[in-house]
Scaffold this motif. Structure first.
Motif, PDB file in Angstrom:
ATOM      1  N   GLU A 192       0.396  -1.296   0.326  1.00 56.97           N
ATOM      2  CA  GLU A 192       0.200  -0.058  -0.218  1.00 56.97           C
ATOM      3  C   GLU A 192       0.708   0.832   0.428  1.00 56.97           C
ATOM      4  OE1 GLU A 192      -3.108   0.311   2.810  1.00 56.97           O
ATOM      5  OE2 GLU A 192      -3.436  -1.501   2.329  1.00 56.97           O
ATOM      6  N   GLU A 193       0.723   1.788  -0.495  1.00 54.01           N
ATOM      7  CA  GLU A 193       1.401   3.268  -1.033  1.00 54.01           C
ATOM      8  C   GLU A 193       1.149   4.413   0.357  1.00 54.01           C
ATOM      9  OE1 GLU A 193       0.656   5.832  -4.083  1.00 54.01           O
ATOM     10  OE2 GLU A 193       1.642   3.844  -6.114  1.00 54.01           O
ATOM     11  N   GLY A 194       2.049   5.124   1.184  1.00 52.27           N
ATOM     12  CA  GLY A 194       1.905   6.093   2.408  1.00 52.27           C
ATOM     13  C   GLY A 194       1.224   4.911   3.009  1.00 52.27           C
ATOM     14  N   THR A 195       2.232   4.036   3.704  1.00 50.50           N
ATOM     15  CA  THR A 195       1.607   3.358   4.779  1.00 50.50           C
ATOM     16  C   THR A 195       1.663   4.143   5.457  1.00 50.50           C
ATOM     17  OG1 THR A 195       2.045   1.580   3.264  1.00 50.50           O
ATOM     18  CG2 THR A 195       1.904   1.735   6.222  1.00 50.50           C
ATOM     19  N   ASP A 196       1.360   4.178   7.010  1.00 51.26           N
ATOM     20  CA  ASP A 196       1.711   4.939   8.197  1.00 51.26           C
ATOM     21  C   ASP A 196       1.061   3.967   8.998  1.00 51.26           C
ATOM     22  OD1 ASP A 196       1.328   7.211   7.094  1.00 51.26           O
ATOM     23  OD2 ASP A 196      -0.480   8.061   7.189  1.00 51.26           O
ATOM     24  N   ASN A 318       9.273  18.064  10.029  1.00 47.82           N
ATOM     25  CA  ASN A 318       8.603  16.826   9.023  1.00 47.82           C
ATOM     26  C   ASN A 318       8.904  15.518   9.594  1.00 47.82           C
ATOM     27  OD1 ASN A 318       8.125  19.368   7.167  1.00 47.82           O
ATOM     28  ND2 ASN A 318       9.989  19.060   6.521  1.00 47.82           N
ATOM     29  N   GLU A 319       8.012  14.104   9.434  1.00 49.37           N
ATOM     30  CA  GLU A 319       7.296  13.015   9.036  1.00 49.37           C
ATOM     31  C   GLU A 319       9.086  12.545   8.245  1.00 49.37           C
ATOM     32  OE1 GLU A 319       3.987  11.938   8.362  1.00 49.37           O
ATOM     33  OE2 GLU A 319       2.975  12.677   9.642  1.00 49.37           O
ATOM     34  N   ALA A 321      10.435   9.412   6.285  1.00 52.05           N
ATOM     35  CA  ALA A 321       9.972   8.439   5.680  1.00 52.05           C
ATOM     36  C   ALA A 321      11.009   7.397   6.445  1.00 52.05           C
ATOM     37  CB  ALA A 321       9.983   8.539   3.745  1.00 52.05           C
ATOM     38  N   TYR A 333      11.067   3.176   0.423  1.00 53.60           N
ATOM     39  CA  TYR A 333      10.897   4.568   1.882  1.00 53.60           C
ATOM     40  C   TYR A 333      10.038   5.335   1.562  1.00 53.60           C
ATOM     41  CZ  TYR A 333      15.867   3.839   2.256  1.00 53.60           C
ATOM     42  OH  TYR A 333      16.903   2.880   3.609  1.00 53.60           O
ATOM     43  N   ASP A 334       8.626   4.745   2.120  1.00 51.75           N
ATOM     44  CA  ASP A 334       6.848   5.087   2.208  1.00 51.75           C
ATOM     45  C   ASP A 334       6.421   4.562   3.650  1.00 51.75           C
ATOM     46  OD1 ASP A 334       5.635   6.212   0.600  1.00 51.75           O
ATOM     47  OD2 ASP A 334       4.430   4.716   0.505  1.00 51.75           O
ATOM     48  N   VAL A 335       6.987   4.770   4.744  1.00 48.08           N
ATOM     49  CA  VAL A 335       6.300   4.570   6.318  1.00 48.08           C
ATOM     50  C   VAL A 335       6.894   5.310   6.889  1.00 48.08           C
ATOM     51  CG1 VAL A 335       6.265   2.645   7.672  1.00 48.08           C
ATOM     52  CG2 VAL A 335       6.497   2.210   5.603  1.00 48.08           C
ATOM     53  N   ALA A 336       5.678   6.235   7.005  1.00 51.24           N
ATOM     54  CA  ALA A 336       5.644   7.384   8.609  1.00 51.24           C
ATOM     55  C   ALA A 336       5.181   7.218   9.549  1.00 51.24           C
ATOM     56  CB  ALA A 336       4.848   8.269   7.868  1.00 51.24           C
TER      57      ALA A 336
END
Length: 876
Positions: A192-196, A318-319, A321, A333-336
């Motif tokens: 999933e894109e932009g995973t938090d 900023n969060e 990644a 690198y897409d997890v915040a």
């Protein structure tokens, strides 16, 4: 405790001899460090291990029994390596110092970086260089210890896999690379894109004002998870990270995952746990490589430490990644990581059987009666389980004894069962106390009112049965299942209860398709479960279940064939009942119905097979109106005719681009099909035409299909009821031939017919000088008409006509049509036959001459075969 990195795993010079041990990050690594001995057969060991790791397998465990190393791989297979009795040293690193056999040396060993820089390789603390152990230095280089390596060694890490090295006596060695789950990874994908990864900060205050009275003290809490010594903040994950692993065969539940930012910083206090997305709780691989990573709880009783924890996830406001990392493999690198605004709340306590919820009540309340079966484990769960800190189950001592209550609980898993059968119980119900503490520290006590069902056991599943269906009547087509396994599971007391309570009239039988469990059949669908007493002498149907020792499953082919599929497993589920509703026990009998192979039902008679083809010489009896036909059953030694159809092949070209079904046909073809029912009278007939195409030779009368290899396919229903799987059938090839056309006419004696020239005037050329042979030269016949049953006829009923022609009319002439036979003349004891003949006339040849008489035999199928019979006209 599982660590994230194994720096080195070493079996020293010849491995373990002293009391020293090496502790690693995996449960099975302690076993590895205890292995000892020398490889007995180097080449065999190398070959076996190398073969085992091919095809994507990886090491999951290593153990030692006696002098044998056992490697266990991801598919459950094992490879054993035999060792000799020789022993050596153990080399380990403790507190930055090299130890040999538990004794410290003066050699210092540097600690490697937990995460290498991008483009750099991970460094082990100890490696093998030039057959010597070398240790890591602070500058990243290696320094030799001058300690030689011999025998067997294993070095490496969980992240990069292990190298198994075997030294021969001459100092040479061979390596086998043994991958691990982590080192086997080739790709790690965020699905999933932009995973938090969101977390919530619970203000944990144990036994706060909203808690139930009577909460135990913190240090008296009996659940599997200890309570914090003092109040603080409980940080819990609210969301998960969905990932896909490649290869998909890698078991993600045994891998250490972490987060890492683009500067190789691993955030503290973030521990990720993988679970297959199919919701399995066991340690098993996901079939599709999909997993969810959840954050384990973190507890802070210091606000400054909590602030530091939260501050690490941002930079300049900023969060950050993060990538998900496992060994040397990283995702994008897409997890915040961020705080959630709301947490979860406990609402209900549930009792679950398998995946079925059988009871539920609000947290802190009393439930209505929940019925459970004895000897069946039930789970106690909560809604929402993400809000649960811990839980504890208990019953009072009297109920525990009376009902035989057993409770098993570990962190995240809470189960109970009763073990005493109903007739031993005097109380109708008991209370199961469920104590919960949520992540706010709130204590609640919930009472589940448990009632035990009348069931004696939860059920017995038999070993699968395979039964080959017979082409017999209902009373003769059956298989047996013994009740011994069920009675063994019941025990002596349970059998006594079963004999007393189980009623034959209340017994319920159903058949469940194990492929599609929505398909449920019963006895009206063609299989009847009959309870019998079976011994060596006879089988008797019983009137009460206590007299039964077997179940006889009787199969009615006509009905069952339309409802059950062959080669598919069904479960016969039998509920034994006390009455219409009270189930005492259940047995499940998996069974598969099979059919005898079609190739066992049909067998060509070997006497009719030449070069793999059935040779079919036609019979006059098979003909109805001059057609070239053959009754196929004549060439079969064995043929199952009921329910089967036969058709000519329509795919393979035989002659002139024509296929078997274009050259012949089968009698009684099914309407709209090229197939025909196959029985004892089924015939194949050669075609005279195929639409507008003439298939008959004008001279011989032979059809194009005559003598060609024709292909036939037999398919159908066994016992006229059971469909064979698609593609299963009996195929054979055959040639259709005439016994007359394949034969010849020859002189009866010698190589030629000898006739004196003086006898030629009106010479009777007849059966006394020529003889006919069929395809079988041992079978002869009279060529010209004979007298039989007061009439002039040919000696074989498959001969239609015979004609003659002179081979040289300058020498003699001959009538083309033979005379009719006449009745024999009897004088005294002598009878003279008067067969038909061809009349011959001489042309007055001056010398002995040789020529032929051309004899043409036409059979009833219209085929004309001409034979040249040598004739010598003698002149003296």
């Amino acid at each position: 405790m599982r660590k994230k990195y194994l720096s080195a795993l070493l079996f020293g010079a010849l491995l373990f001899a002293s009391a020293g041990t090496f502790t690693s990050c995996k449960d099975y690594d302690d076993d590895i460090s205890n292995l000892q001995g020398q490889i007995n057969d180097v080449n065999t060991a190398i070959t076996e291990l190398q073969s085992a790791v091919e095809g994507g397998k990886y090491v999951t465990a290593v153990s030692n029994t006696g002098n044998t190393i056992t490697f266990t791989f991801s598919d459950g297979t094992t490879t054993q390596v035999a060792l000799e009795d020789q022993v050596g040293s153990v080399v380990t690193v403790q507190d930055g110092v090299l130890y040999i056999d538990g004794e410290a040396t003066d050699i210092k060993v540097a600690e490697p970086a937990p995460t290498p820089e991008p483009g750099e390789e991970h460094k082990d603390q100890i490696i093998i260089e030039n057959n010597m152990w070398s240790v890591l230095q602070e500058d990243g280089t290696y320094k030799t210890t001058n300690i030689p390596v011999s025998g067997v060694s294993v070095s490496g890490s969980e992240a990069e896999g292990f190298t198994f090295r075997v030294y021969a006596s001459d100092g040479t060695y061979k390596d086998v690379k043994l991958p691990t789950a982590t080192s086997s990874l080739t790709d790690l994908i965020l699905t999933e894109e932009g995973t938090d990864l969101e977390y919530y900060k619970y203000n944990f205050q144990y036994n706060n004002s909203s808690s139930d009275a009577g909460a135990p003290a913190r240090d008296k809490w009996a659940g599997p998870r200890a309570l914090p010594a003092k109040d603080g903040s409980l940080v819990a994950g609210m969301t998960t990270i969905p990932v896909q692993l490649n290869p998909t065969t890698v078991d993600g539940t045994v891998i250490d995952f972490s987060l890492v930012d683009s500067k190789n910083n691993v955030p503290s206090n973030i521990t990720l746990t993988a679970k297959a997305d199919n919701e399995l709780k066991t340690r098993t691989a996901s079939a599709n490589g999909l997993y969810t990573l959840s954050m384990e709880d973190v507890y802070f009783d210091d606000n400054q430490k909590l602030s530091t924890f939260e501050g690490q996830f941002t930079a300049s406001g900023n969060e950050k990644a993060y990538a998900v990392m496992a060994g040397q493999t990283r995702s994008i690198y897409d997890v915040a990581v961020k705080a959630a605004t709301t947490g979860k709340t406990l609402t209900n306590v549930n009792v679950v059987n398998g995946s079925t919820k059988i009871g539920s009540t609000s947290v802190g309340a009393n439930s209505s009666s929940i019925t459970v079966d004895p000897n069946t484990w039930y789970k106690v769960t909560v809604d929402d389980d993400a809000a649960l800190y811990d839980m504890h189950l208990s019953v009072n001592s009297n109920d525990k004894t009376l009902y035989g209550v057993e409770i098993e609980e570990s962190e995240g898993s809470f189960t109970f069962r009763t073990t005493t059968t109903p007739d031993n119980i005097t109380k109708p119900t008991f209370n199961l106390i469920v104590e919960t503490v949520d992540k706010n520290g709130t204590y609640k006590k919930t009472t589940l009112v448990i009632q035990q069902s009348a069931i004696i056991t939860s059920g017995v599943t038999y070993d699968p049965i395979s039964y080959e269906i017979k082409n017999k009547n209902v009373g003769e087509n059956y298989f047996y299942v013994s009740l011994d396994k069920m009675k063994e599971a019941l025990g002596s007391q349970g059998v006594a209860l079963w004999n007393t309570k189980a009623k034959l009239a209340s017994t319920a039988v159903k058949f469940v398709d194990t492929t599609d469990k929505t398909i449920v059949l019963d006895e009206s669908d063609g299989i009847n479960a009959t309870f019998v007493n079976k011994n060596e002498n006879n089988v008797t149907e019983v009137t009460k279940l206590s007299d039964a020792n077997f179940i006889q499953f009787r199969i009615d082919n006509a009905t069952a064939g339309g409802n059950f599929d062959v080669n598919k497993q069904y479960n016969a589920v039998i509920d034994f009942k006390e009455n219409a509703t009270s189930v005492l026990n259940t047995i499940t009998v998996p069974f598969t119905l099979t059919l005898p192979s079609i190739t066992t039902l049909f067998q060509l008679d070997a006497n009719f097979v030449i070069d793999g083809n059935a040779v079919c010489y036609m019979y006059a009896d098979d003909q109805t109106s001059g057609e070239a036909a053959f009754k196929l059953n004549r060439v079969f030694a064995k043929a199952e005719t009921t329910g089967f159809t036969i058709e000519l092949d329509n795919t393979t070209e035989v002659i002139d681009k024509m296929k078997s079904n274009q050259l012949a046909t089968i009698d009684s073809q099914i309407s709209g099909s090229t197939a025909s029912s196959f029985d004892a009278s089924t015939m194949v007939t050669l075609k005279n035409s195929d639409g507008s195409t003439n298939l008959v030779d004008g001279k011989t009368g032979l059809q194009k299909g005559y003598g060609q290899v024709l292909t036939f396919h037999i398919t159908g229903k066994y016992a006229n009821a059971w469909e064979y799987p698609e593609g299963e059938g009996f195929t054979f090839t055959a040639k259709i031939l005439s016994p007359i056309y394949e034969g010849s006419v020859t002189p009866r004696e010698g190589s030629q017919v000898v006739i004196p020239a003086s006898d030629l005037e009106g010479y009777q050329f007849g059966n006394d000088v020529i003889i006919g042979n069929t395809y079988n030269t041992a079978v002869t016949y009279d060529v010209l008409p004979i007298w039989k049953n007061s009439a002039s006829v040919y000696s074989r009923e498959d001969i239609k006509a015979v004609s003659a022609k002179s081979g040289n009319t300058n020498i003699f002439t001959i009538e083309s049509t033979p005379t009719a036979a006449q009745s024999p003349i009897t004088s005294g004891n002598t009878t003279v036959k008067r067969d038909g003949y061809f009349e011959m006339h001489s042309q007055n040849v001056p010398q002995t001459s040789t020529t032929t008489v051309e004899i043409t035999v036409t059979d009833i199928w219209g085929y004309s075969k001409t034979s040249s019979v040598p004739v010598q006209i003698t002149v003296e």
